[in-house]
Scaffold this active site. Structure first.
Site, PDB file in Angstrom:
ATOM      1  N   ARG A   1       6.238  -2.421   8.099  1.00  0.00           N
ATOM      2  CA  ARG A   1       5.436  -1.301   8.588  1.00  0.00           C
ATOM      3  C   ARG A   1       4.844  -0.532   7.409  1.00  0.00           C
ATOM      4  NH1 ARG A   1       6.310   4.207   9.069  1.00  0.00           N
ATOM      5  NH2 ARG A   1       8.555   4.184   8.661  1.00  0.00           N
TER       6      ARG A   1
ATOM      7  N   GLU B   1       7.128   8.946   0.831  1.00  0.00           N
ATOM      8  CA  GLU B   1       6.080   8.192   0.142  1.00  0.00           C
ATOM      9  C   GLU B   1       4.935   9.129  -0.262  1.00  0.00           C
ATOM     10  OE1 GLU B   1       5.453   4.360   1.932  1.00  0.00           O
ATOM     11  OE2 GLU B   1       3.298   4.517   1.644  1.00  0.00           O
TER      12      GLU B   1
ATOM     13  N   GLN C   1      13.211  -2.454   7.460  1.00  0.00           N
ATOM     14  CA  GLN C   1      12.498  -1.849   6.324  1.00  0.00           C
ATOM     15  C   GLN C   1      13.450  -1.082   5.402  1.00  0.00           C
ATOM     16  OE1 GLN C   1       9.235   1.433   6.622  1.00  0.00           O
ATOM     17  NE2 GLN C   1       8.280  -0.426   5.850  1.00  0.00           N
TER      18      GLN C   1
ATOM     19  N   LEU D   1      15.613  10.906   2.404  1.00  0.00           N
ATOM     20  CA  LEU D   1      14.310  10.334   2.053  1.00  0.00           C
ATOM     21  C   LEU D   1      13.531  11.217   1.079  1.00  0.00           C
ATOM     22  CD1 LEU D   1      12.282   8.031   2.836  1.00  0.00           C
ATOM     23  CD2 LEU D   1      11.192   9.741   4.269  1.00  0.00           C
TER      24      LEU D   1
ATOM     25  N   HIS E   1      13.296   1.570   2.438  1.00  0.00           N
ATOM     26  CA  HIS E   1      12.360   2.498   1.799  1.00  0.00           C
ATOM     27  C   HIS E   1      12.646   2.512   0.302  1.00  0.00           C
ATOM     28  CE1 HIS E   1       9.988   6.039   0.912  1.00  0.00           C
ATOM     29  NE2 HIS E   1       9.540   6.031   2.155  1.00  0.00           N
TER      30      HIS E   1
ATOM     31  N   ARG F   1       5.736  -0.867   1.117  1.00  0.00           N
ATOM     32  CA  ARG F   1       7.150  -0.561   0.877  1.00  0.00           C
ATOM     33  C   ARG F   1       8.002  -1.785   0.565  1.00  0.00           C
ATOM     34  NH1 ARG F   1       7.969   3.974   5.597  1.00  0.00           N
ATOM     35  NH2 ARG F   1       6.758   5.522   4.463  1.00  0.00           N
TER      36      ARG F   1
ATOM     37  N   HIS G   1      15.569   2.082   6.135  1.00  0.00           N
ATOM     38  CA  HIS G   1      14.741   3.199   6.588  1.00  0.00           C
ATOM     39  C   HIS G   1      14.224   3.049   8.012  1.00  0.00           C
ATOM     40  CE1 HIS G   1      11.942   6.520   6.394  1.00  0.00           C
ATOM     41  NE2 HIS G   1      10.909   5.744   6.574  1.00  0.00           N
TER      42      HIS G   1
ATOM     43  N   PHE H   1      -1.551   6.658   1.003  1.00  0.00           N
ATOM     44  CA  PHE H   1      -0.224   6.105   1.285  1.00  0.00           C
ATOM     45  C   PHE H   1      -0.242   4.624   0.929  1.00  0.00           C
ATOM     46  CE2 PHE H   1       3.324   7.801   4.147  1.00  0.00           C
ATOM     47  CZ  PHE H   1       3.326   9.050   3.567  1.00  0.00           C
TER      48      PHE H   1
END
Ligand SMILES: Cc1cc2nc3c(=O)[nH]c(=O)nc-3n(C[C@H](O)[C@H](O)[C@H](O)COP(=O)(O)OP(=O)(O)OC[C@H]3O[C@@H](n4cnc5c(N)ncnc54)[C@H](O)[C@@H]3O)c2cc1C
Length: 567
Positions: free
Chosen positions: A379, A245, A230, A242, A232, A276, A344, A117
């Site tokens: 994050r 990721e 955040q 979404l 995304h 991100r 996000h 990730f």
């Protein structure tokens, strides 16, 4: 009046994990405005981070390395003691969820599978195909039911009762009957989730209005780091659903209209798996500079999975494939996915410490509505599911410790006084009004999107503030179409809109004040991080005139001195 030792508001991962941790010793009630398994946690796709070292490429991983990645990802704004606790606990809670029956995907040797990730030094994201939230939430829900937690679905909490420096419970609307129900509790714990829907484009469920955050703020509690929102990098064009990721974790490419893997120009060492905040800015830059694709629904970039092959796509990303086919008629096995960045996650939230305790006795919060703070300014993917379960567990432990000498007695009269106030609010909203809540919500979403987005400037933020103040004024004239209280979603939307306006106010003011760029907060007029002036948390309290009053709080640094964040 309902009465519980401990009242949990929120049936997502945080609320359920807290309830499971407390129900053996206490009389616990759990309220959720939707059926618990419809909470946004159900939608989580890509996975949950823990340094299990199961992947052949992650044998050298450790919770310390996970902590470092988290702190670096946070652009050094996370409280390091809290991040250490989360990453250390991670391993135990993933195995605990496994033992409780959570069906994780497996490697051929039978161990829990892990995928790479963004922003992580090793592949440490444990997953169940692309439905990780679904399996985690159902596992915890079954556990809560088996342990006899008293669950009240479709009760909408309309006010938090704080008087004389103590929290006494809440007032809730029973959506099915329209009745206002006072609920008294020695301790109240919020796991009410994020505020994504203050933005027009968000990956979040429509229920993610941040009303819990707003209610706590309106009751006098401080919010922390609200300017850190955040975005995304990859949401499906049009719907903003979404595209996990996990797609890039499995090896997907990001392509511009030249067919170029443009991340090569920005972050060659991490490519598509940069954190991100960085990937979102790169995509936005490509689109702003004319290298995006044009579409009636907006500009986009391509997320290309084709080279992974149909077997891998169908095995590891079946939900993503189905969403693309169902919503835009594109099969990612055959065609690239059109994506754009959008809101996000909320790094900020109700200010609590690493025990989930607020400054007020009897009130605790955890998960996305809270800011512990483990995510700082940005994050990492896979760290939020972790945050919800770890701090649901630790919050429950802290409450247990704090109640060693018995459960405090709430003041029932205070709750009845709050009930009268909520009653009055409902009467006002049910009277005819010139404004409709949906219109104000739409205008709020649009201005947050346009002026409080990935790239920010003082000028645009001030325009957003002016608009917000106008919307707050117009909110005074809101009236709903029907005075009926049961199943009246316009009425609850009107009530939540007040919280959304307040939450947005704290985001905008925090963003105006913070004259630096850190993590997800990027000011084109102050492009660099400025630790000398800004290595601190922003605290927002509601002032007497209803506007936020901002102050600051130190960041806890333990082992990792802030350095330039390079990938
Ligand atoms: C599409 C998507 C995919 C994601 N994928 C991942 C991932 O793969 N990995 C990862 O780490 N993170 C992921 N995240 C983030 C993560 O899923 C969330 O941050 C997390 O699940 C939030 O959990 P929570 O328990 O804090 O709140 P939620 O699950 O949002 O639950 C909030 C609860 O509060 C209740 N509630 C709220 N307001 C009220 C009210 N006024 N009255 C009564 N009840 C109320 C709701 O009914 C609900 O039960 C994803 C997020 C999204 C949107």
């Amino acid at each position: 009046m309902l009465d519980h030792d401990i009242l949990i508001v929120g049936g997502g991962l945080t609320g359920l994990r807290a309830a499971v941790g407390l129900c053996d010793r206490f009389n616990v009630g759990l309220i959720s405005k939707v059926y618990p398994t419809r909470s946004h946690s159900i939608a989580a796709q890509g996975g949950i981070n823990a340094a299990l070292t199961n992947n052949p490429d992650s044998r050298d991983d450790s919770w310390e390395k996970h902590t470092f990645d988290t702190i670096k990802g946070s652009d050094f704004l996370a409280d390091q003691d809290a991040a250490e606790i989360m990453c250390k606990e991670a391993i135990g809670i993933v195995y605990e969820m496994e033992h409780w029956g959570c069906p994780f995907s497996r490697f051929p040797d039978g161990t829990i599978a892990q995928r790479p990730f963004g922003g992580a030094g090793y592949p440490r994201t444990c997953y169940s195909a692309d439905i990780t939230g679904h399996v985690l939430l159902n596992t915890l829900y079954e556990r809560a039911v088996a342990k006899g937690v008293k669950i009240y679905p479709e009760l909408f909490v309309a006010g938090l009762c704080i008087e004389e420096g103590q929290c006494h419970g809440v007032v809730a609307l029973d959506m099915k009957t329209g009745e206002l129900i006072p609920v008294s509790a020695g301790v109240t714990f919020f796991g009410t989730g994020g505020y994504g829907r203050v933005y027009q484009h968000s990956t979040n469920a429509l229920i993610n209005t941040g009303s819990g955050i707003g209610m706590a703020y309106q009751a006098g509690l401080p919010l922390k780091d609200m300017e850190f929102v955040q975005f995304h990098p990859t949401s499906l064009i049009g719907t903003n659903i979404l595209m996990t990721e996990g797609c890039r974790g499995e090896g997907a490419y990001l392509l511009n209209n030249q067919g170029e893997r443009f991340m090569q120009r920005y972050v060659p060492s991490a490519m598509e798996l940069a954190p991100r905040d960085i990937v979102s800015r790169c995509i936005q830059t490509e689109m702003d500079e004319g290298r995006g694709f044009e579409h009636p629904l907006g500009r986009y970039i391509q997320l290309d999975l084709r080279h992974l092959g149909s077997k891998k796509i169908i095995e590891r990303l079946p939900g993503i494939r189905n969403i693309c086919i169902d919503f835009i008629g594109i099969d990612p096995v055959l065609e690239p996915i059109p994506i754009m960045p959008c809101q996000h996650y909320s790094m900020g939230g109700i200010d609590v410490d690493k025990r989930c305790a607020s400054e007020l006795p009897g009130f605790y919060a955890g998960g996305e509505c809270a800011c512990v703070s483990v995510h700082g300014a940005n994050r990492l993917g896979g760290n939020s599911l972790l945050d919800t379960i770890v701090f649901g567990k630790l919050g429950a432990q802290a409450i247990g410790e704090d109640l060693e000498d018995g459960v405090p007695r709430p003041d029932e009269k205070a709750i009845l006084r709050l009930k009268d106030k909520v009653e009055e609010k409902f009467r006002r909203l049910a009277a005819p009004g010139a404004e409709k809540p949906y219109r104000i919500h739409a205008e709020l979403g649009a201005v947050m999107n346009e002026k409080v987005g990935i790239f920010r400037t003082r000028e645009e933020l001030e325009q957003a503030l002016d608009k917000l103040i106008e919307l707050k004024r117009r909110y005074g004239d809101v009236g709903v179409s029907s005075p009926v209280r049961y199943m009246n979603y316009e009425l609850t939307a009107a009530l939540e809109l007040e919280a959304m306006l307040d939450v947005s106010h704290t985001i905008i003011l925090g963003a105006i004040l913070r004259e630096e760029s850190r993590g997800a907060h990027f000011r084109t007029d102050f492009k660099t991080r400025n630790d000398g002036d800004w290595l601190k948390h922003t605290i927002a309290r509601m002032g007497d005139d209803g506007s936020p009053v901002l102050s600051f709080k130190d960041v806890t640094i333990t082992r990792y001195q802030p350095t330039e964040r390079k990938y």
